[in-house]
Design an enzyme around this catalytic site. Structure first.
Site, PDB file in Angstrom:
ATOM      1  N   CYS A   1      -9.362 -18.806 -18.409  1.00  0.00           N
ATOM      2  CA  CYS A   1      -7.613 -18.464 -19.421  1.00  0.00           C
ATOM      3  C   CYS A   1      -7.270 -17.767 -19.643  1.00  0.00           C
ATOM      4  O   CYS A   1      -8.238 -16.854 -19.214  1.00  0.00           O
ATOM      5  CB  CYS A   1      -8.107 -20.059 -20.354  1.00  0.00           C
ATOM      6  SG  CYS A   1      -9.024 -19.361 -22.010  1.00  0.00           S
TER       7      CYS A   1
ATOM      8  N   ASP B   1      -2.536 -24.927 -24.089  1.00  0.00           N
ATOM      9  CA  ASP B   1      -3.051 -23.333 -24.494  1.00  0.00           C
ATOM     10  C   ASP B   1      -2.671 -23.484 -26.312  1.00  0.00           C
ATOM     11  O   ASP B   1      -1.561 -24.013 -26.709  1.00  0.00           O
ATOM     12  CB  ASP B   1      -2.089 -22.950 -24.434  1.00  0.00           C
ATOM     13  CG  ASP B   1      -2.170 -20.656 -25.126  1.00  0.00           C
ATOM     14  OD1 ASP B   1      -3.150 -21.201 -25.947  1.00  0.00           O
ATOM     15  OD2 ASP B   1      -1.806 -20.098 -24.955  1.00  0.00           O
TER      16      ASP B   1
ATOM     17  N   ARG C   1      -9.796 -21.683 -24.648  1.00  0.00           N
ATOM     18  CA  ARG C   1      -9.863 -22.899 -23.699  1.00  0.00           C
ATOM     19  C   ARG C   1     -11.077 -23.178 -23.110  1.00  0.00           C
ATOM     20  O   ARG C   1     -11.652 -23.688 -22.981  1.00  0.00           O
ATOM     21  CB  ARG C   1      -8.606 -23.552 -22.804  1.00  0.00           C
ATOM     22  CG  ARG C   1      -7.585 -23.982 -23.233  1.00  0.00           C
ATOM     23  CD  ARG C   1      -6.540 -23.891 -23.251  1.00  0.00           C
ATOM     24  NE  ARG C   1      -5.810 -22.146 -22.708  1.00  0.00           N
ATOM     25  CZ  ARG C   1      -5.238 -21.622 -21.983  1.00  0.00           C
ATOM     26  NH1 ARG C   1      -4.369 -23.090 -21.125  1.00  0.00           N
ATOM     27  NH2 ARG C   1      -4.448 -20.942 -21.811  1.00  0.00           N
TER      28      ARG C   1
HETATM   29  P1  4NP Z   1      -7.150 -19.431 -24.244  1.00  0.00           P
HETATM   30  O1  4NP Z   1      -5.788 -19.287 -25.982  1.00  0.00           O
HETATM   31  O2  4NP Z   1      -6.094 -18.656 -23.009  1.00  0.00           O
HETATM   32  O3  4NP Z   1      -6.865 -20.250 -24.711  1.00  0.00           O
HETATM   33  O4  4NP Z   1      -8.322 -18.037 -24.686  1.00  0.00           O
HETATM   34  C1  4NP Z   1      -4.913 -17.643 -25.891  1.00  0.00           C
HETATM   35  C2  4NP Z   1      -5.534 -17.182 -27.001  1.00  0.00           C
HETATM   36  C3  4NP Z   1      -4.844 -16.158 -27.053  1.00  0.00           C
HETATM   37  C4  4NP Z   1      -3.626 -15.465 -26.738  1.00  0.00           C
HETATM   38  C5  4NP Z   1      -2.995 -16.731 -25.758  1.00  0.00           C
HETATM   39  C6  4NP Z   1      -3.956 -17.904 -25.031  1.00  0.00           C
HETATM   40  N1  4NP Z   1      -3.036 -15.137 -26.725  1.00  0.00           N
HETATM   41  O5  4NP Z   1      -1.443 -14.234 -27.204  1.00  0.00           O
HETATM   42  O6  4NP Z   1      -3.056 -13.985 -27.951  1.00  0.00           O
END
Ligand code: 4NP
Length: 150
Positions: free
Chosen positions: A7, A123, A13
């Site tokens: 991800c 997300d 995720r």
């Molecule tokens: P992930 O979610 O891709 O599912 O781990 C996110 C975690 C952090 C961020 C964006 C999405 N961020 O912008 O820091």
């Protein structure tokens, strides 16, 4: 089978996807190797998001031992299957591929549940209520993935 879940941050995720698939393959006594990584570098070294830890725990899965890491080009060599949570992850992974064999390893994870739909796992980072839905989507995809390969 060596499967990498990918991800953006590797804290919401893909750690859940890693935890769920490890849990499901243990039930089936499959000797697969599962890992996860992020296309972004902001959270390297961090534990999964507390909300991902909580939803996994609700279903009896402990993901607290995971540590976020950055996707590297060697991952496209090392793993048999690289599963993107959304189309943006997909594009970022494919960008690292150096040949067609590597490109073919990259799939949208939800296509195991809903073939050909290229559905995104939303997300949940800015949506506290989103984690339950993400959990259910990933669990369905993981079970269908196991059915597909066994
Ligand atoms: P992930 O979610 O891709 O599912 O781990 C996110 C975690 C952090 C961020 C964006 C999405 N961020 O912008 O820091």
């Amino acid at each position: 089978m060596k499967i990498l879940m990918v991800c953006l941050g590797n804290i919401c995720r893909s750690p859940l996807a890693e935890g769920i698939l490890k849990h499901r393959i243990a039930e089936k006594k499959l000797d697969w190797s599962i890992d996860s990584a992020g296309t972004g570098s902001w959270h390297i070294g961090e534990m999964p998001d507390t909300r991902s830890i909580a939803i996994a725990k609700k279903y009896g899965i402990d993901i607290t031992g995971q540590q976020a890491r950055h996707l590297i080009s060697a991952d496209l060599d090392r793993f048999d299957l690289i599963l993107a949570m959304d189309s943006s992850n997909y594009q970022n992974i494919v960008r690292l591929a150096i040949n067609e064999e590597q490109r073919q390893k990259v799939k949208m994870i939800m296509n195991f549940a809903n073939p050909g739909m290229n559905q995104n796992v939303p997300d949940p980072y800015w949506d506290d209520q989103g984690f339950e839905k993400v959990y259910q989507m990933l669990d369905e995809a993981c079970m269908k993935l196991i059915d597909h390969f066994t």
